[in-house]
Design an enzyme around this catalytic site. Sequence first.
Site, PDB file in Angstrom:
ATOM      1  N   PHE A 140       0.849  -1.187   0.000  1.00 15.90           N
ATOM      2  CA  PHE A 140       0.000   0.000   0.000  1.00 15.90           C
ATOM      3  C   PHE A 140       0.881   1.231   0.000  1.00 15.90           C
ATOM      4  O   PHE A 140       2.047   1.186   0.418  1.00 15.90           O
ATOM      5  CB  PHE A 140      -0.890  -0.003   1.257  1.00 15.90           C
ATOM      6  CG  PHE A 140      -2.371   0.009   0.952  1.00 15.90           C
ATOM      7  CD1 PHE A 140      -2.938  -0.920   0.102  1.00 15.90           C
ATOM      8  CD2 PHE A 140      -3.214   0.945   1.544  1.00 15.90           C
ATOM      9  CE1 PHE A 140      -4.301  -0.937  -0.150  1.00 15.90           C
ATOM     10  CE2 PHE A 140      -4.573   0.945   1.298  1.00 15.90           C
ATOM     11  CZ  PHE A 140      -5.126   0.011   0.448  1.00 15.90           C
ATOM     12  N   GLN A 253      -8.219  14.473   4.182  1.00  9.46           N
ATOM     13  CA  GLN A 253      -7.641  13.634   3.130  1.00  9.46           C
ATOM     14  C   GLN A 253      -8.623  13.458   1.978  1.00  9.46           C
ATOM     15  O   GLN A 253      -9.760  13.022   2.179  1.00  9.46           O
ATOM     16  CB  GLN A 253      -7.273  12.258   3.695  1.00  9.46           C
ATOM     17  CG  GLN A 253      -6.567  11.373   2.677  1.00  9.46           C
ATOM     18  CD  GLN A 253      -6.073  10.087   3.307  1.00  9.46           C
ATOM     19  OE1 GLN A 253      -6.803   9.095   3.384  1.00  9.46           O
ATOM     20  NE2 GLN A 253      -4.841  10.085   3.773  1.00  9.46           N
ATOM     21  N   HIS A 255      -9.036  11.233  -0.961  1.00 11.44           N
ATOM     22  CA  HIS A 255      -8.522   9.980  -1.528  1.00 11.44           C
ATOM     23  C   HIS A 255      -8.305  10.195  -3.014  1.00 11.44           C
ATOM     24  O   HIS A 255      -9.173  10.740  -3.698  1.00 11.44           O
ATOM     25  CB  HIS A 255      -9.524   8.848  -1.289  1.00 11.44           C
ATOM     26  CG  HIS A 255      -8.952   7.486  -1.510  1.00 11.44           C
ATOM     27  ND1 HIS A 255      -8.609   7.028  -2.765  1.00 11.44           N
ATOM     28  CD2 HIS A 255      -8.662   6.483  -0.646  1.00 11.44           C
ATOM     29  CE1 HIS A 255      -8.138   5.794  -2.656  1.00 11.44           C
ATOM     30  NE2 HIS A 255      -8.158   5.440  -1.379  1.00 11.44           N
ATOM     31  N   LEU A 269     -15.429   4.978  -3.680  1.00 13.45           N
ATOM     32  CA  LEU A 269     -13.997   4.736  -3.568  1.00 13.45           C
ATOM     33  C   LEU A 269     -13.515   3.608  -4.475  1.00 13.45           C
ATOM     34  O   LEU A 269     -14.180   2.581  -4.605  1.00 13.45           O
ATOM     35  CB  LEU A 269     -13.687   4.358  -2.115  1.00 13.45           C
ATOM     36  CG  LEU A 269     -12.345   4.842  -1.580  1.00 13.45           C
ATOM     37  CD1 LEU A 269     -12.262   6.347  -1.660  1.00 13.45           C
ATOM     38  CD2 LEU A 269     -12.190   4.377  -0.147  1.00 13.45           C
ATOM     39  N   GLU A 272      -7.048   1.580  -2.879  1.00 10.50           N
ATOM     40  CA  GLU A 272      -5.634   1.716  -3.208  1.00 10.50           C
ATOM     41  C   GLU A 272      -5.032   0.376  -3.638  1.00 10.50           C
ATOM     42  O   GLU A 272      -4.000   0.332  -4.299  1.00 10.50           O
ATOM     43  CB  GLU A 272      -4.907   2.234  -1.955  1.00 10.50           C
ATOM     44  CG  GLU A 272      -3.614   2.941  -2.220  1.00 10.50           C
ATOM     45  CD  GLU A 272      -3.187   3.752  -1.007  1.00 10.50           C
ATOM     46  OE1 GLU A 272      -1.977   3.787  -0.757  1.00 10.50           O
ATOM     47  OE2 GLU A 272      -4.039   4.353  -0.335  1.00 10.50           O
ATOM     48  N   ARG A 328      -1.129   9.211  -0.122  1.00  5.12           N
ATOM     49  CA  ARG A 328      -2.346   9.673  -0.786  1.00  5.12           C
ATOM     50  C   ARG A 328      -2.348  11.164  -1.086  1.00  5.12           C
ATOM     51  O   ARG A 328      -2.863  11.595  -2.110  1.00  5.12           O
ATOM     52  CB  ARG A 328      -3.557   9.327   0.085  1.00  5.12           C
ATOM     53  CG  ARG A 328      -3.827   7.844   0.132  1.00  5.12           C
ATOM     54  CD  ARG A 328      -4.922   7.505   1.108  1.00  5.12           C
ATOM     55  NE  ARG A 328      -5.240   6.081   1.032  1.00  5.12           N
ATOM     56  CZ  ARG A 328      -6.135   5.489   1.793  1.00  5.12           C
ATOM     57  NH1 ARG A 328      -6.804   6.177   2.683  1.00  5.12           N
ATOM     58  NH2 ARG A 328      -6.377   4.202   1.664  1.00  5.12           N
ATOM     59  N   HIS A 394     -12.434  11.991   1.752  1.00  6.19           N
ATOM     60  CA  HIS A 394     -12.417  10.611   2.233  1.00  6.19           C
ATOM     61  C   HIS A 394     -12.258  10.484   3.741  1.00  6.19           C
ATOM     62  O   HIS A 394     -12.899   9.642   4.367  1.00  6.19           O
ATOM     63  CB  HIS A 394     -11.275   9.868   1.527  1.00  6.19           C
ATOM     64  CG  HIS A 394     -11.119   8.443   1.935  1.00  6.19           C
ATOM     65  ND1 HIS A 394     -12.161   7.531   1.878  1.00  6.19           N
ATOM     66  CD2 HIS A 394     -10.045   7.752   2.421  1.00  6.19           C
ATOM     67  CE1 HIS A 394     -11.726   6.350   2.292  1.00  6.19           C
ATOM     68  NE2 HIS A 394     -10.460   6.455   2.649  1.00  6.19           N
ATOM     69  N   ARG A 429      -2.933  10.514   6.606  1.00  9.76           N
ATOM     70  CA  ARG A 429      -3.015   9.110   7.026  1.00  9.76           C
ATOM     71  C   ARG A 429      -2.560   8.190   5.906  1.00  9.76           C
ATOM     72  O   ARG A 429      -2.970   8.350   4.764  1.00  9.76           O
ATOM     73  CB  ARG A 429      -4.459   8.766   7.417  1.00  9.76           C
ATOM     74  CG  ARG A 429      -4.641   7.294   7.750  1.00  9.76           C
ATOM     75  CD  ARG A 429      -6.064   6.994   8.184  1.00  9.76           C
ATOM     76  NE  ARG A 429      -7.049   7.122   7.125  1.00  9.76           N
ATOM     77  CZ  ARG A 429      -7.277   6.204   6.184  1.00  9.76           C
ATOM     78  NH1 ARG A 429      -6.564   5.088   6.145  1.00  9.76           N
ATOM     79  NH2 ARG A 429      -8.223   6.392   5.284  1.00  9.76           N
TER      80      ARG A 429
END
Length: 619
Positions: A140, A253, A255, A269, A272, A328, A394, A429
């Site tokens: 990730f 954030q 995304h 979404l 990722e 991100r 997000h 994050r």
Amino acid sequence: MGESSTRHPMTGNEMSGAAEGGTERHTYDVVVVGAGGAGLRAAIAAHEAGARTAVVCKSLLGKAHTVMAEGGIAAAMGNRWPEDGWEVHFRDTMRGGKMLNHWRMAQLHAQEAPERVMELEDWGALFDRTEDGLISQRDFGGHKYARLAHVGDRTGLEMIRTLQQRTVALGIDVFMECTVTDVFKQDGVVSGALAYWRETGRFVVFDTPTVVLATGGIGKSFKVTSNSWEYTGDGHALAMRTGASLINMEFVQFHPTGMVWPPSVKGLLVTESVRGDGGILRNSEGERFMFDYIPEYFRAETADTVEEADAWYEDKKSNRRPPELLPRDEVARAINSEIKAGRGTPHGGIYLDIASRRSPEFIRKRLPSMYHQFKELADVDITLEPMEIGPTCHYVMGGVEVDPDTQESAVTGLYAVGECSGGMHGSNRLGGNSLGDLLVFGKRAGESASAHAAGLGARRPQVDEDDVRAARASALAPFEVEGGENPYSIQADLQQSMNDLVGIIRTGPELQEALRAIEALKVRAASMKVEGHRQYNPGWHLALDLRNMLVVSEAVARAALAREESRGGHTRDDFPGPDPAWGTRNLVVRLDAAGTGVELHEQPLPVMPDELQQYFESK
């Protein structure tokens, strides 16, 4: 409970027939607000520590937004990379948050996440496996090693299923479709809470010395969001009204990969994991553009040629990571820049392509939810064509300021955990860190709340009946307004203002305009009119939610205006780079003395001990 207590035939909620004055009354040691991963883990911990525990959730049990967390749980278990350890995970988390994280929360999370994952497995969670039978771990963005324990791309769903099953098996009381509007105090400490049944409008008083806020995020203040309808900043606002402070609220954030087309899935979404499993980003000219946006901060560990990036998927030891797997915030900014430069797709996004890179069988096996979701909802076959994606609101890094070890706020008896708590993630994050965060700090919050309640003995604070009457009157006020405004029009204007003025790229003048717009919306909201009665009244529910959305939106905009730099999830066009001076302090917001606005002050970062500082010195 009254003697004629029964259960609702559909939801199973207990209904007290002997409630005085139409208000139910219940006594608990710990009341958890929210039934996502954090709330359920907190409730389990509190119950197992001996506390009489209740969970209060806005929707039905099992519908929490945690189910949308698809990729996995970040935990340095070392199942694929024995070199991985909590120290590396800690370093990755701090670097991802641009060092604004509370070091102690990042440390506890990295150290305890593996044990929490194993615990889930003990409780029945079924994880994907490595070839030798260990829990599988995937790559990730921002994580040096493959460390996300996963269940295909349905990890959040499996987590909720497992925690929910355990909650029910333990006999923990659950109040479904019940919304908390106020937390009460006596002599400055928590004494209880007021809620109402969404179905009947009937009020519920909880006599409890501890409240654990686990209400999730704030995304419904924005027009395009991956968040579900519950995410109206309830926990953030409840904490502020109770006297607690919020931290890091400027960091929202976006995304990088939310669907922008077709309209039926806008904002939804795209995990990722699509990029972790080989998906790449292209602009309308077919160019793989992320190589143009590698920041100096991550250059040493990021591939700068297509050949090396592609080779990484087969040989991770000899090659650096593809730029599509940068954190991100970096990816979202790059996508935004391409769209602004006129290289976007016909519907204002860019292309995420895994179809040309992996076989249909591989995609259906590794990404089953993605495949079925878009095939069913949008008639998009991700095994045959690229997806049109763009940044979507997000996650909020900011939340209630809490003690790292106990999750207690500045108000004794009030705890916050999960997305509505702040500090763990700093300015950004990393993917996968949210599910670990829920488990690690959910357990700690539940145990701390239980210990606090047990320590009170017979000295439990009492709910003031005048406070109950005032809270009820405040909740019912929209029914009394003559000729007021529809809550839906106020919500639409708030979402548009936040989208346009407090979005992924910000400027000082736009943020000032946003604050003026929020002040005007607060005036309009003071005379919101709700039609009909209290039963099944979504207009009334929204009117109450809007109070929370407005105060939280003001907190975000005010903090974003004050932080004159770009860092993590906060990008200022007029202050394009990070400023070392701002890297040493956090912004803290609380309600002003009048209780109608937000005041802000700066606070130095907690000092990291030398034994942890060493992990950053040689890098």
